[in-house]
Scaffold this active site. Structure first.
Site, PDB file in Angstrom:
ATOM      1  N   TYR A 195      -2.105  -1.467   8.947  1.00  0.00           N
ATOM      2  CA  TYR A 195      -0.949  -2.101   8.311  1.00  0.00           C
ATOM      3  C   TYR A 195      -0.063  -2.809   9.324  1.00  0.00           C
ATOM      4  CZ  TYR A 195      -2.343   1.479   4.936  1.00  0.00           C
ATOM      5  OH  TYR A 195      -3.060   2.287   4.101  1.00  0.00           O
ATOM      6  N   HIS A 205       0.848  -1.192   0.000  1.00  0.00           N
ATOM      7  CA  HIS A 205       0.000   0.000   0.000  1.00  0.00           C
ATOM      8  C   HIS A 205       0.885   1.244   0.000  1.00  0.00           C
ATOM      9  CE1 HIS A 205      -3.758  -2.071   1.307  1.00  0.00           C
ATOM     10  NE2 HIS A 205      -2.899  -2.903   1.860  1.00  0.00           N
ATOM     11  N   LYS A 228      -8.562   2.290  -6.775  1.00  0.00           N
ATOM     12  CA  LYS A 228      -7.556   3.211  -6.238  1.00  0.00           C
ATOM     13  C   LYS A 228      -6.262   3.011  -7.006  1.00  0.00           C
ATOM     14  CE  LYS A 228      -9.200   3.113  -1.479  1.00  0.00           C
ATOM     15  NZ  LYS A 228      -8.789   3.075  -0.092  1.00  0.00           N
ATOM     16  N   CYS A 275      -3.448   3.139  -5.428  1.00  0.00           N
ATOM     17  CA  CYS A 275      -2.589   2.558  -4.387  1.00  0.00           C
ATOM     18  C   CYS A 275      -2.104   1.176  -4.798  1.00  0.00           C
ATOM     19  CB  CYS A 275      -3.386   2.480  -3.087  1.00  0.00           C
ATOM     20  SG  CYS A 275      -2.554   1.637  -1.728  1.00  0.00           S
ATOM     21  N   HIS A 298      -2.372  -3.117  -3.598  1.00  0.00           N
ATOM     22  CA  HIS A 298      -3.757  -2.923  -3.173  1.00  0.00           C
ATOM     23  C   HIS A 298      -4.690  -2.869  -4.387  1.00  0.00           C
ATOM     24  CE1 HIS A 298      -6.752  -0.228  -0.739  1.00  0.00           C
ATOM     25  NE2 HIS A 298      -7.259  -1.395  -1.008  1.00  0.00           N
TER      26      HIS A 298
END
Length: 138
Positions: free
Chosen positions: A40, A10, A125, A127, A117
């Site tokens: 995380y 991420h 996203k 990410c 991710h």
């Protein structure tokens, strides 16, 4: 130890000038999201320092529907300073640290699949702002 099927990368979605770490992200996740802890398991600061978040024996909070069997690491950065748009602005130090932690995790969990991710279904996203597998396996 719980079963680990995925190692997930991420980004913190912060600008390069924001030198944050696990404590700042923990506050965002706990106070902002109402979670019990940072989502995380590892956070990689701009200088390459790795900080531990949730213990890997605990389920994270980072990819809806996949948290039970995954470990998450987050690199700090991911937004352009001027436009706030997604950007791969990892430092060389972050790359070195990320490779080391991924080597260690994939060695410990050889059946786990490395993913960003945005590689998961229904994730809209940017990410982590780069192709994790292409970078790692090149």
């Amino acid at each position: 130890m719980r079963r680990i099927d995925y190692i997930v990368v991420h980004t913190s979605a912060t600008m390069p000038s924001m030198d944050i770490g696990v404590e700042e992200i923990r506050r965002w996740h706990v106070k902002g999201n109402g979670w019990s802890d940072v989502g995380y398991h590892y956070v990689i600061r701009r200088d390459g320092t790795i900080e531990e978040g949730r213990d890997i024996t605990r389920v994270g909070a980072h990819v809806r529907g996949f948290n039970n069997h995954s470990i998450a690491l987050c690199w700090v950065g991911g937004l352009n300073e001027e436009t706030k748009q997604s950007e791969d602005n990892r430092t060389d130090e972050q790359n070195v640290t990320m490779r080391k932690i991924l080597d260690r995790l994939l060695g410990a969990f050889p059946d786990a699949v490395l993913m960003g991710h945005n590689d998961f279904p229904n994730v809209d996203k940017a990410c982590p702002c780069f192709d994790v597998c292409q970078w790692y396996y090149e």
